[in-house]
Write an enzyme that holds these catalytic residues in place. Structure first.
Site, short mmCIF file in Angstrom:
data_model
loop_
_atom_site.label_atom_id
_atom_site.label_comp_id
_atom_site.label_asym_id
_atom_site.label_seq_id
_atom_site.Cartn_x
_atom_site.Cartn_y
_atom_site.Cartn_z
N ARG A 169 7.80 -2.76 -7.17
CA ARG A 169 7.69 -2.88 -5.69
C ARG A 169 8.68 -3.90 -5.14
O ARG A 169 8.37 -4.63 -4.20
CB ARG A 169 6.26 -3.25 -5.27
CG ARG A 169 5.21 -2.26 -5.68
CD ARG A 169 5.42 -0.89 -5.04
NE ARG A 169 4.32 -0.01 -5.40
CZ ARG A 169 4.32 0.76 -6.48
NH1 ARG A 169 5.37 0.80 -7.28
NH2 ARG A 169 3.29 1.52 -6.77
N SER A 244 -1.62 0.56 -0.68
CA SER A 244 -1.97 -0.67 -1.41
C SER A 244 -1.49 -1.88 -0.62
O SER A 244 -0.31 -1.99 -0.31
CB SER A 244 -1.28 -0.69 -2.78
OG SER A 244 -1.65 0.45 -3.49
N GLU A 340 1.87 -6.57 -0.70
CA GLU A 340 2.93 -5.56 -0.88
C GLU A 340 3.46 -5.15 0.50
O GLU A 340 4.64 -4.83 0.66
CB GLU A 340 2.32 -4.36 -1.61
CG GLU A 340 3.31 -3.25 -1.88
CD GLU A 340 2.67 -2.07 -2.61
OE1 GLU A 340 1.94 -2.26 -3.60
OE2 GLU A 340 2.93 -0.93 -2.16
C1 LIG Z 1 -1.83 6.08 2.48
C2 LIG Z 1 -0.61 5.37 1.92
C3 LIG Z 1 -0.29 5.51 0.58
C4 LIG Z 1 0.82 4.86 0.04
N1 LIG Z 1 1.10 5.05 -1.28
C5 LIG Z 1 2.18 4.44 -1.82
C6 LIG Z 1 2.50 4.64 -3.20
O1 LIG Z 1 1.84 5.38 -3.91
N2 LIG Z 1 3.58 4.00 -3.69
C7 LIG Z 1 4.36 3.18 -2.92
O2 LIG Z 1 5.34 2.64 -3.44
N3 LIG Z 1 4.09 3.00 -1.61
C8 LIG Z 1 3.02 3.59 -1.04
N4 LIG Z 1 2.73 3.39 0.28
C9 LIG Z 1 3.56 2.48 1.07
C10 LIG Z 1 4.65 3.20 1.88
O3 LIG Z 1 4.39 4.57 1.98
C11 LIG Z 1 6.05 3.00 1.28
O4 LIG Z 1 6.33 1.64 1.13
C12 LIG Z 1 7.13 3.67 2.12
O5 LIG Z 1 8.35 3.67 1.42
C13 LIG Z 1 7.33 2.98 3.48
O6 LIG Z 1 8.23 3.76 4.22
P1 LIG Z 1 8.29 3.69 5.79
O7 LIG Z 1 9.46 4.51 6.22
O8 LIG Z 1 6.99 4.04 6.39
O9 LIG Z 1 8.60 2.14 6.00
P2 LIG Z 1 8.30 1.21 7.25
O10 LIG Z 1 6.87 0.80 7.22
O11 LIG Z 1 8.80 1.83 8.50
O12 LIG Z 1 9.21 -0.05 6.92
C14 LIG Z 1 8.93 -0.90 5.83
C15 LIG Z 1 9.98 -2.01 5.81
O13 LIG Z 1 11.27 -1.46 5.56
C16 LIG Z 1 12.19 -1.77 6.61
N5 LIG Z 1 13.01 -0.56 6.80
C17 LIG Z 1 12.59 0.67 7.16
N6 LIG Z 1 13.61 1.55 7.13
C18 LIG Z 1 14.71 0.85 6.76
C19 LIG Z 1 16.09 1.20 6.55
N7 LIG Z 1 16.53 2.44 6.70
N8 LIG Z 1 16.95 0.23 6.20
C20 LIG Z 1 16.53 -1.04 6.03
N9 LIG Z 1 15.24 -1.45 6.20
C21 LIG Z 1 14.34 -0.50 6.56
C22 LIG Z 1 11.31 -2.09 7.81
O14 LIG Z 1 11.97 -2.97 8.70
C23 LIG Z 1 10.10 -2.75 7.14
O15 LIG Z 1 10.36 -4.10 6.85
C24 LIG Z 1 1.63 4.03 0.85
C25 LIG Z 1 1.31 3.90 2.22
C26 LIG Z 1 0.20 4.55 2.75
C27 LIG Z 1 -0.12 4.43 4.21
#
Ligand SMILES: Cc1cc2nc3c(=O)[nH]c(=O)nc-3n(C[C@H](O)[C@H](O)[C@H](O)COP(=O)(O)OP(=O)(O)OC[C@H]3O[C@@H](n4cnc5c(N)ncnc54)[C@H](O)[C@@H]3O)c2cc1C
Length: 346
Positions: A169, A244, A340
């Site tokens: 992570r 998580s 996380e």
């Molecule tokens: C129900 C659920 C289940 C999940 N299961 C998992 C799992 O199994 N494994 C896992 O690893 N994660 C899991 N996650 C966490 C999440 O899905 C991941 O971390 C995912 O990659 C986040 O993507 P996002 O686009 O929503 O990020 P965001 O929440 O939009 O952004 C997260 C961070 O990244 C930055 N960011 C976003 N896009 C960019 C970009 N293009 N360039 C630079 N910075 C950027 C943002 O500023 C922020 O700081 C889960 C979440 C939920 C709600």
């Protein structure tokens, strides 16, 4: 592309806290992104120190309050084949593609590598941030390189797998290059045949058995993962959450031995540098599973997941709740849990 003011972010992040952003821009191309950054510089002339947030699917953030800066929602779209060999395909995917759409696209083409990562919310551009992982696979296993925009110089650069310094992570984007780059596109190297399946992790094998599958395909592995995830994790559209909330801690072997004497049932996963302990177990042992304080609760099936129980939980409440959990785990086990989820504090 129009600069909007005081825009609600409640439906743009999966915790669904009632927060807004002072300025908001949605960009659909690299040109628009450059224009958005120009706009940001103009705003900074009037309001120095205005913070900038790049938002993907909003599934890994907690807003501590209203965001007083500019939020850019990155909507760059496109999936293209960069290169193929008999065995492999190199995919070039734009940051704004939804992760699950990419997974389904690869499954339709029978390209292997992403099946265990099915149903993870969020966008492709964010996937390297925390090296998303599930069921024994992390994106570092299929990540070839990514293209980034350096916010200090406005240059476009390429970062290879090793340059991203992936860990559990973790990546350079969360550590020493925090806030420095916007990830624009990601290149994934996938298999075209002889897919090496990973089904020994978690309940995948037993789920496949329950499905009556003996020789699984990548599509069936994905289906098993989806079934397991749906049975265990709350749907953020129904119950706000960010998956998580804490990382699983790794402790030194001697520390683990001492803990195991005191708590004989403590689960453990040996690592090259110590022993990993499931954070969910630690939290459950402290009596948090299913517990609610005000608008926030620890999920009744999965202690690692904090939920917006009423739909009204503010980021401050969620943060305070998570701190209570950290304090109790620390006082019972002497282990400090690390969040996380990204806390957005401006
Ligand atoms: C129900 C659920 C289940 C999940 N299961 C998992 C799992 O199994 N494994 C896992 O690893 N994660 C899991 N996650 C966490 C999440 O899905 C991941 O971390 C995912 O990659 C986040 O993507 P996002 O686009 O929503 O990020 P965001 O929440 O939009 O952004 C997260 C961070 O990244 C930055 N960011 C976003 N896009 C960019 C970009 N293009 N360039 C630079 N910075 C950027 C943002 O500023 C922020 O700081 C889960 C979440 C939920 C709600």
């Amino acid at each position: 592309m129009e600069l909007e003011k005081n825009v609600s972010l409640q439906h743009l992040h999966t915790f669904h806290s009632p927060v807004s952003t002072r300025y908001f821009l949605k960009v659909a191309s690299l040109e628009e992104l450059y224009a958005a950054l120009e706009r940001y510089q103009d705003l900074c002339k009037k309001e120095p120190d205005l913070p900038l947030l790049i938002l993907g699917g909003g599934s890994n953030v907690v807003f501590s309050g209203d965001y007083r800066g500019l939020t850019i929602a990155l909507g760059l779209k496109g999936i293209a084949v960069e290169h193929t060999t008999e065995e492999q395909v190199l995919l070039r995917v734009q940051a704004g593609e939804v992760w699950q759409d990419l997974v389904e696209y690869t499954l339709r083409h029978n390209w292997g590598g992403l099946e265990n990562l099915s149903l993870i919310p969020g966008n492709v551009g964010t996937s390297p941030m925390q090296n998303i992982g599930a069921y024994g696979v992390e994106i570092k296993d299929v990540f070839e390189r990514c293209t980034v925009l350096d916010l200090r110089t406005r240059e476009i650069k390429t970062l290879t797998n090793s340059q991203c310094e992936f860990g559990y992570r973790e990546s350079i984007f969360k550590r020493k290059a925090k806030g420095q780059y916007i990830i624009l596109e990601v290149f994934f190297c996938l298999t075209r045949r002889n897919h090496p399946l990973k089904i020994s992790y978690g309940a995948i094998a037993s789920e496949l058995e329950a499905m009556g599958v003996v020789t699984p395909t990548i599509q069936q592995v994905a289906q098993a993962v989806v079934r397991i995830r749906k049975s265990k994790l709350p749907d953020p559209n129904i119950l706000g959450n960010a998956g998580s909330f804490f990382k699983n801690p790794t402790v030194e072997s001697q520390v683990f031995s001492a803990l195991a004497q005191q708590f004989p049932t403590i689960p453990s996963y040996p690592q090259p540098q110590g022993v990993k302990i499931p954070a969910g177990w630690l939290i459950e042992q402290c009596g948090w599973k299913g517990r609610r304080i005000g608008n926030v609760a620890c999920h009744h099936l999965q202690a690692l997941v904090l939920v917006n129980a009423t739909g009204e939980a503010t980021g401050e409440e969620i943060y305070a709740f998570s701190q209570e959990i950290i304090n109790s785990v620390e006082s019972k086990f002497g282990i400090t849990l690390e969040r996380e989820v990204n806390i957005i504090t401006s």
